[in-house]
Design a protein around this motif. Structure first.
Motif, PDB file in Angstrom:
ATOM      1  N   TRP A  67       0.978  -0.770   0.146  1.00  0.00           N
ATOM      2  CA  TRP A  67       0.294  -0.278  -0.414  1.00  0.00           C
ATOM      3  C   TRP A  67       0.894   0.923  -0.165  1.00  0.00           C
ATOM      4  N   LEU A  68       2.112   1.214   1.037  1.00  0.00           N
ATOM      5  CA  LEU A  68       2.716   2.831   0.740  1.00  0.00           C
ATOM      6  C   LEU A  68       3.563   2.790  -0.549  1.00  0.00           C
ATOM      7  N   TYR A  69       3.976   1.573  -1.092  1.00  0.00           N
ATOM      8  CA  TYR A  69       5.041   1.458  -2.167  1.00  0.00           C
ATOM      9  C   TYR A  69       3.738   2.489  -3.380  1.00  0.00           C
ATOM     10  N   GLU A  70       2.514   0.988  -3.402  1.00  0.00           N
ATOM     11  CA  GLU A  70       1.452   2.344  -4.166  1.00  0.00           C
ATOM     12  C   GLU A  70       1.165   4.066  -4.104  1.00  0.00           C
ATOM     13  N   VAL A  71       1.362   4.830  -2.988  1.00  0.00           N
ATOM     14  CA  VAL A  71       1.456   5.965  -1.711  1.00  0.00           C
ATOM     15  C   VAL A  71       2.268   6.872  -2.424  1.00  0.00           C
ATOM     16  N   PHE A  72       3.736   6.456  -2.601  1.00  0.00           N
ATOM     17  CA  PHE A  72       4.977   6.671  -2.663  1.00  0.00           C
ATOM     18  C   PHE A  72       4.865   6.746  -3.959  1.00  0.00           C
ATOM     19  N   TYR A  73       4.727   5.804  -4.767  1.00  0.00           N
ATOM     20  CA  TYR A  73       4.857   6.636  -5.854  1.00  0.00           C
ATOM     21  C   TYR A  73       4.148   6.156  -7.046  1.00  0.00           C
ATOM     22  N   SER A  74       2.739   6.965  -6.438  1.00  0.00           N
ATOM     23  CA  SER A  74       1.561   7.546  -7.459  1.00  0.00           C
ATOM     24  C   SER A  74       1.573   8.388  -8.268  1.00  0.00           C
ATOM     25  N   GLY A  75       2.581   9.629  -7.812  1.00  0.00           N
ATOM     26  CA  GLY A  75       2.498  10.688  -8.433  1.00  0.00           C
ATOM     27  C   GLY A  75       1.772  11.559  -8.230  1.00  0.00           C
ATOM     28  N   GLU A  76       1.482  11.146  -7.124  1.00  0.00           N
ATOM     29  CA  GLU A  76       0.170  12.435  -6.952  1.00  0.00           C
ATOM     30  C   GLU A  76       0.733  12.883  -5.501  1.00  0.00           C
ATOM     31  N   ASN A  77       1.528  13.894  -6.175  1.00  0.00           N
ATOM     32  CA  ASN A  77       1.567  14.897  -4.639  1.00  0.00           C
ATOM     33  C   ASN A  77       1.126  14.980  -3.595  1.00  0.00           C
ATOM     34  N   GLU A  78      -0.097  15.244  -3.302  1.00  0.00           N
ATOM     35  CA  GLU A  78      -1.041  15.673  -2.519  1.00  0.00           C
ATOM     36  C   GLU A  78      -1.382  14.472  -1.653  1.00  0.00           C
ATOM     37  N   LEU A  79      -1.093  13.392  -2.350  1.00  0.00           N
ATOM     38  CA  LEU A  79      -1.504  12.005  -1.905  1.00  0.00           C
ATOM     39  C   LEU A  79       0.195  11.735  -0.816  1.00  0.00           C
ATOM     40  N   ILE A  80       1.110  12.204  -1.044  1.00  0.00           N
ATOM     41  CA  ILE A  80       2.369  11.594  -0.410  1.00  0.00           C
ATOM     42  C   ILE A  80       2.581  12.531   0.065  1.00  0.00           C
ATOM     43  N   GLU A  81       2.426  13.884   0.151  1.00  0.00           N
ATOM     44  CA  GLU A  81       2.919  15.195   1.431  1.00  0.00           C
ATOM     45  C   GLU A  81       1.718  14.987   2.404  1.00  0.00           C
ATOM     46  N   LEU A  82       0.592  13.806   1.962  1.00  0.00           N
ATOM     47  CA  LEU A  82      -0.532  13.400   3.163  1.00  0.00           C
ATOM     48  C   LEU A  82       0.515  12.499   4.802  1.00  0.00           C
ATOM     49  N   GLN A  83       0.876  11.513   3.516  1.00  0.00           N
ATOM     50  CA  GLN A  83       2.061  11.011   4.375  1.00  0.00           C
ATOM     51  C   GLN A  83       2.953  12.094   5.147  1.00  0.00           C
ATOM     52  N   PHE A  84       3.598  12.935   4.472  1.00  0.00           N
ATOM     53  CA  PHE A  84       4.745  12.735   4.948  1.00  0.00           C
ATOM     54  C   PHE A  84       4.127  14.171   6.675  1.00  0.00           C
ATOM     55  N   ASN A  85       3.257  14.829   6.162  1.00  0.00           N
ATOM     56  CA  ASN A  85       2.944  16.180   7.288  1.00  0.00           C
ATOM     57  C   ASN A  85       2.654  15.085   8.286  1.00  0.00           C
ATOM     58  N   LYS A  86       1.557  13.762   8.462  1.00  0.00           N
ATOM     59  CA  LYS A  86       2.001  13.009   9.493  1.00  0.00           C
ATOM     60  C   LYS A  86       3.168  12.802  10.723  1.00  0.00           C
ATOM     61  N   VAL A  87       4.279  13.035   9.746  1.00  0.00           N
ATOM     62  CA  VAL A  87       5.636  12.570  10.830  1.00  0.00           C
ATOM     63  C   VAL A  87       6.680  13.816  10.910  1.00  0.00           C
ATOM     64  N   GLU A  88       6.781  14.186  11.743  1.00  0.00           N
ATOM     65  CA  GLU A  88       7.869  15.341  12.501  1.00  0.00           C
ATOM     66  C   GLU A  88       8.578  15.147  11.228  1.00  0.00           C
ATOM     67  N   ARG A  89       8.991  16.347  10.713  1.00  0.00           N
ATOM     68  CA  ARG A  89      10.132  16.515   9.335  1.00  0.00           C
ATOM     69  C   ARG A  89      11.439  17.070   9.339  1.00  0.00           C
ATOM     70  N   GLU A  90      11.352  17.737  11.335  1.00  0.00           N
ATOM     71  CA  GLU A  90      12.936  17.900  12.260  1.00  0.00           C
ATOM     72  C   GLU A  90      13.686  16.123  12.531  1.00  0.00           C
ATOM     73  N   LYS A  91      12.358  15.179  12.442  1.00  0.00           N
ATOM     74  CA  LYS A  91      13.031  13.869  13.521  1.00  0.00           C
ATOM     75  C   LYS A  91      13.576  13.437  11.996  1.00  0.00           C
ATOM     76  N   ILE A  92      12.696  13.318  10.549  1.00  0.00           N
ATOM     77  CA  ILE A  92      12.481  12.908   9.651  1.00  0.00           C
ATOM     78  C   ILE A  92      14.745  13.426   9.525  1.00  0.00           C
TER      79      ILE A  92
END
Length: 265
Positions: free
Chosen positions: A82-107
């Motif tokens: 499922w995550l592969y489909e998300v990250f390689y979907s080419g849909e920026n908003e869908l990818i950003e949704l996953q990134f925004n749930k994680v602390e960027r500074e921690k990453i």
């Protein structure tokens, strides 16, 4: 003529292999005297690609951990599919949704740790360092196995295309829209400084060490291309969809000296 290098660990040995491939590809051409210049560009692009892949994987693993906590009965392979489909979907908003749930500074902090471990790992493989605690590399090895399983890496391809010689650097991670806009913006700003003859001033004013980088990679590449009398706008292209590809297009015939276009009014 076509050469391809697949990179999973960017070691000095791999860098030397890439430089030798450039020597062979440029043999007998005017580009032969610019091997070091083009190598500097390719070196920067490969390092960017490796870093981008690691960052995507760290986000992936955080998203996986979050999904597992909420859905303990779902198999890990199903979550990864499922995550592969998300990250390689080419849909920026869908990818950003996953990134925004994680602390960027921690990453970003985790990414710096992984890159430090990678340097230790390379030194160990080359016999320059003994590892006091092999367990320190456990996370890196886990990430590298993940890369191998999902075929994530960086590819460098050198090939002739009519009157051009193309060098393509591809990495198996999408670039976020905000990063693409940032790169385009900094390149445009650098061009304005160049037109005004203030190239050095640009580097003094725009150094940025946040996230472990200096924010000067693409302007430095554009500066190299300009000194070779090449127009960066028609020589270096960044394309992103489900993956990121940078095309460096070099003429077979040496170009005449050109002046930068005047700044638009």
């Amino acid at each position: 003529m076509s050469r391809m290098i697949l990179i999973r660990t960017y070691s000095p040995k791999t860098a030397a292999m890439m430089k030798e491939s450039l020597h062979q590809a440029f043999s007998g051409l005017w580009l032969e005297s610019h091997v070091e210049d083009i190598f500097h560009i390719c070196d920067e692009l490969v390092k960017n690609g490796v870093k981008s892949n690691y960052k995507t994987i760290l986000y992936w693993m955080e998203a996986r951990k979050r999904f597992q906590a909420k859905n303990p009965d779902v198999a890990l392979d199903e979550i990864d599919e499922w995550l592969y489909e998300v990250f390689y979907s080419g849909e920026n908003e869908l990818i950003e949704l996953q990134f925004n749930k994680v602390e960027r500074e921690k990453i970003l902090n985790d990414l710096l740790g992984v890159l430090e471990m990678e340097a230790m790992y390379i030194d160990h493989r080359m016999g320059r360092r003994r590892l006091a605690h092999a367990g320190l590399l456990r996370e890196l090895i886990r990430i590298k196995r993940f890369c191998k399983k999902h075929r994530i890496g960086v590819q460098v391809r050198i090939e002739s295309a009519g009157d051009q010689l193309h060098i393509t650097v591809s990495n198996d991670a999408p670039i976020l829209e905000e990063d693409l806009v940032r790169i385009q913006s900094v390149r445009s700003t650098f061009r304005d400084f160049q037109r005004r003859g203030n190239e050095e001033q640009f580097f003094l004013e725009h150094i940025n060490t946040s996230g472990g980088g200096h924010g000067l990679g693409y302007p430095l590449m554009d500066s190299i291309l300009t000194t070779m009398h090449l127009d960066p706008d028609t020589s270096l292209f960044l394309i992103s969809a489900t993956r990121t590809m940078i095309l460096l297009s070099l003429p077979i015939v040496q170009p005449e000296s050109h002046a930068l276009l005047p700044a638009p009014r």
